[in-house]
Design a protein around this motif. Structure first.
Motif, PDB file in Angstrom:
ATOM      1  N   GLY A   1     102.159   6.614  98.820  1.00  0.00           N
ATOM      2  CA  GLY A   1     103.113   5.350  98.827  1.00  0.00           C
ATOM      3  C   GLY A   1     102.737   4.743  97.683  1.00  0.00           C
ATOM      4  O   GLY A   1     103.883   4.266  96.668  1.00  0.00           O
ATOM      5  N   GLN A   2     101.580   4.612  97.024  1.00  0.00           N
ATOM      6  CA  GLN A   2     101.233   3.931  95.744  1.00  0.00           C
ATOM      7  C   GLN A   2     101.810   4.734  94.554  1.00  0.00           C
ATOM      8  O   GLN A   2     102.158   4.117  93.681  1.00  0.00           O
TER       9      GLN A   2
ATOM     10  N   GLN B   1     112.585   3.567  99.323  1.00  0.00           N
ATOM     11  CA  GLN B   1     111.512   2.812  99.568  1.00  0.00           C
ATOM     12  C   GLN B   1     111.485   2.569 101.053  1.00  0.00           C
ATOM     13  O   GLN B   1     110.200   2.602 101.739  1.00  0.00           O
TER      14      GLN B   1
ATOM     15  N   ARG C   1     108.411   3.944 103.838  1.00  0.00           N
ATOM     16  CA  ARG C   1     107.437   2.915 104.451  1.00  0.00           C
ATOM     17  C   ARG C   1     106.331   3.297 105.153  1.00  0.00           C
ATOM     18  O   ARG C   1     105.181   2.569 105.227  1.00  0.00           O
TER      19      ARG C   1
ATOM     20  N   HIS D   1     103.438   3.467 103.059  1.00  0.00           N
ATOM     21  CA  HIS D   1     103.135   2.385 102.192  1.00  0.00           C
ATOM     22  C   HIS D   1     101.747   2.484 101.861  1.00  0.00           C
ATOM     23  O   HIS D   1     101.459   1.903 100.387  1.00  0.00           O
ATOM     24  N   ASP D   2     100.655   2.192 102.603  1.00  0.00           N
ATOM     25  CA  ASP D   2      99.362   2.304 102.135  1.00  0.00           C
ATOM     26  C   ASP D   2      98.463   3.488 101.839  1.00  0.00           C
ATOM     27  O   ASP D   2      97.406   3.345 101.436  1.00  0.00           O
TER      28      ASP D   2
ATOM     29  N   ALA E   1     105.417   3.828  94.353  1.00  0.00           N
ATOM     30  CA  ALA E   1     105.504   2.257  93.697  1.00  0.00           C
ATOM     31  C   ALA E   1     105.315   2.389  92.221  1.00  0.00           C
ATOM     32  O   ALA E   1     106.027   1.829  91.518  1.00  0.00           O
TER      33      ALA E   1
END
Length: 253
Positions: free
Chosen positions: A239-240, A227, A231, A234-235, A243
Motif C-alpha cells: 500500500g505504501q 486507491q 484500501r 493501506h498500511d 502511494a
C-alpha cells in the motif's frame, strides 16, 4: 442565414463539433461544461432533423450520466435513442447499446451488460456508413470488449475484468497512449478487486506515468478508484508502494 442543404450540412457539422468539445471537457473533468456542450449537441441535432445525429446526441448525454453514476438516467436516454432504431445506422445502434450496457452495470445488472454488448457485437460487421463522427467502434481494437471489461470492473468482477483487460491491452497501438493509460488504471483496479495487490501496483506504475504526461483528469479519477480498491492494504508495504507511485500524479493534479 444559410438555407436548404447548406443549412442542414452546417447543422450536422455543428452537432459533431459540439459533441467533440463536450467530450474534451468531460476528459478534463469539467462536468458542468461537458453537460453544456452535450446539451448544445442535442439542440443542434434536433434542429438538423437527422435521426442518426439525434440518437448520437442522446448517447452523448448518457455518457455524462454514466460519469455521474446515474444508471437509470443512462438507460432512459438510451431507450429513447432506440425508439426509432429501425431507421438508425448500425454504428449508431452499436453506440447506443454499448452505452446502455454501462447503465446496466451501474444498476448491478450483469446479465443486461452481457446481453447488450453481445447485441452490439452482432451489429459490428454491418457498420459501413460514411458518417464522419462516432467511429470509435471501427478504429478502436476490441472496442466492445473494452466496454465489457469496464462494466465488469464496475460490477466488482475483478478476475473477469482483469482477463479482458489483458486481451485488450495486448492490441492497443502505441499511438493510443491516453486510452492505454485509462485501460491500465482500470486493469489495476480489477487486479486489486481480484485480491492481486502486487499486480495492481505494477500495472499502476505505467498508468501513473501516462497520467502525469497527459494530464488527463479521467485517468486520475481511475487511479483514485484504484486507491479505494487498494484500501485493505493501506498500511501494508504494498500500500505504501502504491502511494509512492501515485505521488507524481497527485503533484501533477
Amino acid at each position: 442565414m444559410a438555407k436548404g442543404e447548406t443549412r442542414r450540412g452546417l447543422l450536422r457539422v455543428g452537432a459533431a463539433y459540439a459533441a467533440l468539445v463536450g467530450w474534451l471537457y468531460q476528459d478534463a473533468g469539467d462536468m458542468g461544461a461537458a453537460a453544456f456542450w452535450r446539451g448544445l449537441t442535442q439542440e443542434i441535432a434536433l434542429r438538423s432533423r437527422n435521426p442518426h445525429l439525434v440518437a448520437y446526441s442522446l448517447v452523448n448525454q448518457a455518457q455524462v450520466r454514466t460519469d455521474l453514476r446515474d444508471g437509470i438516467g443512462v438507460v432512459d436516454l438510451c431507450e429513447a435513442a432506440l425508439e426509432n432504431q429501425r431507421v438508425l445506422a448500425p454504428k449508431v445502434r452499436v453506440m447506443v447499446l454499448q452505452q446502455q450496457a454501462h447503465g446496466a452495470s451501474l444498476t448491478r445488472d450483469r446479465r443486461g451488460v452481457d446481453t447488450l454488448i453481445d447485441q452490439a457485437t452482432g451489429l459490428l460487421r454491418h457498420v459501413e456508413d460514411d458518417l464522419p463522427w462516432g467511429n470509435a467502434c471501427r478504429r478502436t481494437p476490441n472496442y466492445l470488449e473494452v466496454q465489457r471489461a469496464t462494466c465488469y470492473g464496475r460490477l466488482g468482477l475483478g478476475r473477469e475484468a482483469n482477463s479482458l483487460w489483458e486481451q485488450v491491452l495486448s492490441e492497443v497501438p502505441g499511438t493510443a497512449r491516453r486510452d492505454r493509460g485509462v485501460y491500465l488504471a482500470r486493469q489495476a483496479t480489477a487486479a486489486a478487486t481480484a485480491q492481486e495487490p502486487d499486480q495492481a501496483v505494477e500495472i499502476a506504475r505505467e498508468a501513473a506515468q501516462i497520467a502525469v504526461d497527459t494530464g488527463s483528469v479521467r485517468m486520475r479519477r481511475e487511479l483514485e478508484t484504484l486507491q479505494g480498491a487498494m484500501r485493505p492494504w493501506h498500511d501494508a508495504p504494498i500500500g505504501q508502494e502504491l502511494a509512492e507511485v501515485l505521488t507524481a500524479v497527485d503533484e501533477r493534479g
